[in-house]
Design a protein around this motif. Structure first.
Motif, PDB file in Angstrom:
ATOM      1  N   PRO A  71      10.799   3.541 -16.171  1.00 33.17           N
ATOM      2  CA  PRO A  71      11.681   2.637 -15.421  1.00 33.17           C
ATOM      3  C   PRO A  71      11.820   3.044 -13.952  1.00 33.17           C
ATOM      4  O   PRO A  71      11.836   2.200 -13.055  1.00 33.17           O
ATOM      5  CB  PRO A  71      13.020   2.748 -16.154  1.00 33.17           C
ATOM      6  N   ALA A  72      11.881   4.363 -13.708  1.00 34.10           N
ATOM      7  CA  ALA A  72      11.941   4.839 -12.321  1.00 34.10           C
ATOM      8  C   ALA A  72      10.648   4.510 -11.584  1.00 34.10           C
ATOM      9  O   ALA A  72      10.668   4.163 -10.400  1.00 34.10           O
ATOM     10  CB  ALA A  72      12.194   6.347 -12.286  1.00 34.10           C
ATOM     11  N   PHE A  73       9.519   4.599 -12.272  1.00 37.64           N
ATOM     12  CA  PHE A  73       8.243   4.244 -11.662  1.00 37.64           C
ATOM     13  C   PHE A  73       8.248   2.789 -11.201  1.00 37.64           C
ATOM     14  O   PHE A  73       7.847   2.483 -10.082  1.00 37.64           O
ATOM     15  CB  PHE A  73       7.098   4.479 -12.657  1.00 37.64           C
ATOM     16  N   ALA A  74       8.712   1.897 -12.060  1.00 36.51           N
ATOM     17  CA  ALA A  74       8.721   0.470 -11.717  1.00 36.51           C
ATOM     18  C   ALA A  74       9.627   0.195 -10.523  1.00 36.51           C
ATOM     19  O   ALA A  74       9.236  -0.469  -9.558  1.00 36.51           O
ATOM     20  CB  ALA A  74       9.164  -0.359 -12.921  1.00 36.51           C
ATOM     21  N   VAL A  75      10.836   0.732 -10.556  1.00 35.14           N
ATOM     22  CA  VAL A  75      11.808   0.459  -9.483  1.00 35.14           C
ATOM     23  C   VAL A  75      11.400   1.145  -8.189  1.00 35.14           C
ATOM     24  O   VAL A  75      11.429   0.537  -7.105  1.00 35.14           O
ATOM     25  CB  VAL A  75      13.217   0.894  -9.930  1.00 35.14           C
ATOM     26  N   LEU A  76      10.987   2.407  -8.261  1.00 31.59           N
ATOM     27  CA  LEU A  76      10.681   3.155  -7.046  1.00 31.59           C
ATOM     28  C   LEU A  76       9.337   2.761  -6.435  1.00 31.59           C
ATOM     29  O   LEU A  76       9.147   2.921  -5.228  1.00 31.59           O
ATOM     30  CB  LEU A  76      10.739   4.656  -7.318  1.00 31.59           C
ATOM     31  N   THR A  77       8.414   2.226  -7.211  1.00 27.92           N
ATOM     32  CA  THR A  77       7.176   1.721  -6.622  1.00 27.92           C
ATOM     33  C   THR A  77       7.474   0.507  -5.754  1.00 27.92           C
ATOM     34  O   THR A  77       6.937   0.377  -4.639  1.00 27.92           O
ATOM     35  CB  THR A  77       6.143   1.382  -7.712  1.00 27.92           C
ATOM     36  N   VAL A  78       8.335  -0.366  -6.232  1.00 27.59           N
ATOM     37  CA  VAL A  78       8.744  -1.513  -5.406  1.00 27.59           C
ATOM     38  C   VAL A  78       9.495  -1.017  -4.168  1.00 27.59           C
ATOM     39  O   VAL A  78       9.262  -1.479  -3.049  1.00 27.59           O
ATOM     40  CB  VAL A  78       9.609  -2.496  -6.232  1.00 27.59           C
ATOM     41  N   GLY A  79      10.400  -0.047  -4.357  1.00 27.60           N
ATOM     42  CA  GLY A  79      11.137   0.520  -3.215  1.00 27.60           C
ATOM     43  C   GLY A  79      10.222   1.199  -2.217  1.00 27.60           C
ATOM     44  O   GLY A  79      10.390   1.038  -1.000  1.00 27.60           O
ATOM     45  N   ASP A  80       9.236   1.959  -2.715  1.00 27.92           N
ATOM     46  CA  ASP A  80       8.277   2.614  -1.817  1.00 27.92           C
ATOM     47  C   ASP A  80       7.466   1.586  -1.035  1.00 27.92           C
ATOM     48  O   ASP A  80       7.222   1.759   0.161  1.00 27.92           O
ATOM     49  CB  ASP A  80       7.316   3.500  -2.610  1.00 27.92           C
ATOM     50  N   ALA A  81       7.045   0.527  -1.708  1.00 26.88           N
ATOM     51  CA  ALA A  81       6.264  -0.513  -1.027  1.00 26.88           C
ATOM     52  C   ALA A  81       7.086  -1.175   0.069  1.00 26.88           C
ATOM     53  O   ALA A  81       6.583  -1.437   1.164  1.00 26.88           O
ATOM     54  CB  ALA A  81       5.780  -1.551  -2.040  1.00 26.88           C
ATOM     55  N   LEU A  82       8.352  -1.454  -0.211  1.00 24.13           N
ATOM     56  CA  LEU A  82       9.211  -2.051   0.815  1.00 24.13           C
ATOM     57  C   LEU A  82       9.414  -1.100   1.989  1.00 24.13           C
ATOM     58  O   LEU A  82       9.419  -1.519   3.147  1.00 24.13           O
ATOM     59  CB  LEU A  82      10.557  -2.447   0.209  1.00 24.13           C
ATOM     60  N   LEU A  83       9.577   0.187   1.699  1.00 27.94           N
ATOM     61  CA  LEU A  83       9.729   1.167   2.787  1.00 27.94           C
ATOM     62  C   LEU A  83       8.469   1.251   3.643  1.00 27.94           C
ATOM     63  O   LEU A  83       8.555   1.287   4.873  1.00 27.94           O
ATOM     64  CB  LEU A  83      10.064   2.550   2.216  1.00 27.94           C
ATOM     65  N   VAL A  84       7.311   1.295   2.994  1.00 23.15           N
ATOM     66  CA  VAL A  84       6.062   1.405   3.755  1.00 23.15           C
ATOM     67  C   VAL A  84       5.835   0.153   4.602  1.00 23.15           C
ATOM     68  O   VAL A  84       5.348   0.232   5.725  1.00 23.15           O
ATOM     69  CB  VAL A  84       4.871   1.663   2.802  1.00 23.15           C
ATOM     70  N   ALA A  85       6.214  -1.014   4.088  1.00 22.96           N
ATOM     71  CA  ALA A  85       5.994  -2.256   4.827  1.00 22.96           C
ATOM     72  C   ALA A  85       7.026  -2.470   5.929  1.00 22.96           C
ATOM     73  O   ALA A  85       6.684  -2.908   7.029  1.00 22.96           O
ATOM     74  CB  ALA A  85       6.002  -3.450   3.869  1.00 22.96           C
ATOM     75  N   TRP A  86       8.290  -2.189   5.662  1.00 22.35           N
ATOM     76  CA  TRP A  86       9.363  -2.537   6.605  1.00 22.35           C
ATOM     77  C   TRP A  86       9.902  -1.365   7.405  1.00 22.35           C
ATOM     78  O   TRP A  86      10.441  -1.556   8.488  1.00 22.35           O
ATOM     79  CB  TRP A  86      10.518  -3.192   5.872  1.00 22.35           C
ATOM     80  N   LEU A  87       9.791  -0.160   6.884  1.00 19.63           N
ATOM     81  CA  LEU A  87      10.266   1.027   7.600  1.00 19.63           C
ATOM     82  C   LEU A  87       9.168   2.083   7.531  1.00 19.63           C
ATOM     83  O   LEU A  87       9.305   3.098   6.859  1.00 19.63           O
ATOM     84  CB  LEU A  87      11.569   1.535   6.958  1.00 19.63           C
ATOM     85  N   PRO A  88       8.036   1.827   8.203  1.00 17.13           N
ATOM     86  CA  PRO A  88       6.881   2.724   8.052  1.00 17.13           C
ATOM     87  C   PRO A  88       7.125   4.086   8.687  1.00 17.13           C
ATOM     88  O   PRO A  88       7.889   4.230   9.638  1.00 17.13           O
ATOM     89  CB  PRO A  88       5.770   1.977   8.780  1.00 17.13           C
ATOM     90  N   PHE A  89       6.458   5.084   8.147  1.00 17.71           N
ATOM     91  CA  PHE A  89       6.552   6.440   8.688  1.00 17.71           C
ATOM     92  C   PHE A  89       5.496   6.670   9.755  1.00 17.71           C
ATOM     93  O   PHE A  89       5.478   7.712  10.386  1.00 17.71           O
ATOM     94  CB  PHE A  89       6.435   7.478   7.568  1.00 17.71           C
ATOM     95  N   GLN A  90       4.637   5.687   9.968  1.00 17.28           N
ATOM     96  CA  GLN A  90       3.592   5.781  10.986  1.00 17.28           C
ATOM     97  C   GLN A  90       3.139   4.373  11.352  1.00 17.28           C
ATOM     98  O   GLN A  90       3.105   3.491  10.510  1.00 17.28           O
ATOM     99  CB  GLN A  90       2.420   6.565  10.406  1.00 17.28           C
ATOM    100  N   GLY A  91       2.809   4.161  12.593  1.00 18.03           N
ATOM    101  CA  GLY A  91       2.307   2.862  13.024  1.00 18.03           C
ATOM    102  C   GLY A  91       3.386   1.796  13.039  1.00 18.03           C
ATOM    103  O   GLY A  91       4.570   2.084  13.187  1.00 18.03           O
ATOM    104  N   GLU A  92       2.959   0.553  12.863  1.00 15.81           N
ATOM    105  CA  GLU A  92       3.894  -0.568  12.917  1.00 15.81           C
ATOM    106  C   GLU A  92       4.131  -1.216  11.568  1.00 15.81           C
ATOM    107  O   GLU A  92       4.680  -2.294  11.474  1.00 15.81           O
ATOM    108  CB  GLU A  92       3.367  -1.618  13.905  1.00 15.81           C
ATOM    109  N   GLY A  93       3.718  -0.586  10.507  1.00 16.76           N
ATOM    110  CA  GLY A  93       3.919  -1.168   9.187  1.00 16.76           C
ATOM    111  C   GLY A  93       2.703  -1.940   8.749  1.00 16.76           C
ATOM    112  O   GLY A  93       1.744  -2.108   9.485  1.00 16.76           O
TER     113      GLY A  93
END
Length: 189
Positions: free
Chosen positions: A21-43
């Motif tokens: 269950p954590a995998f399902a929820v946190l994969t969606v959360g990670d994807a949103l972070l990478v797309a909207w709040l990237p750690f490098q570049g512009e997303g």
């Protein structure tokens, strides 16, 4: 006796079955972070971010979690191996999410500065064309490409002309430095 073993297994499964269950929820959360709040570049785009997050989360669960589960089991021999692996996998997933969040928050000011410099370059290109080339006044669209930090190529598209007028913009200085590009190729080429 069988009944007590079932209840004990059920108790362990309820306490340790949080990995998927954590995998399902946190994969969606990670994807949103990478797309909207990237750690490098512009997303990036959401689909690419979802693939990236899913890959790293699966890699953490499949490769790293069993080893961390064995290390946890050495410290707590009372835990069954499957439960220890679930605990380790869940901890890894939460750690990946936290690392992406911290990286995104640390990169946020740099990203805002990049976006501000892009807007400044577009405005400078529009002003230059309005002042220097008034016959190209009806600008419909300005496409900006970052060549390197604080250096952009801004191409203005005029309604009556198919080929853009392009400028090299340096946003390191105030007012921004502008040099007209002799090539009239769009940025996407």
């Amino acid at each position: 006796m069988v009944e007590s073993v079932r209840w004990r297994r059920l108790r362990w499964r309820l306490r340790g079955a949080w990995q998927w269950p954590a995998f399902a929820v946190l994969t969606v959360g990670d994807a949103l972070l990478v797309a909207w709040l990237p750690f490098q570049g512009e997303g990036g785009d959401p689909w690419g971010a979802a693939l990236l997050a899913g890959f790293f989360n699966l890699l953490a669960i499949a490769v790293v979690a069993p080893f961390l589960g064995m290390a946890l089991r050495r410290r707590r021999p009372d835990l069954p191996f499957m439960i220890a692996r679930d605990y380790a996998g869940t901890a890894l997933l939460v750690t990946i999410f936290a690392a992406l969040l911290v990286g995104g928050l640390l990169h946020r000011s740099e990203r805002a500065a990049q976006q501000n410099a892009r807007v400044v370059s577009e405005l400078a290109a529009r002003e230059w064309l309005r002042d220097e080339e008034p016959r190209f006044a009806p600008i419909t669209f300005v496409d900006t490409l970052e060549l390197e930090p604080n250096r952009y190529r801004a191409c203005a598209y005029i309604a009556a002309d198919r080929d853009p007028i392009c400028l090299f913009v340096n946003t390191d200085q105030h007012p921004p430095g502008l040099i007209r590009d002799t090539e009239r190729l769009p940025n996407r080429r």
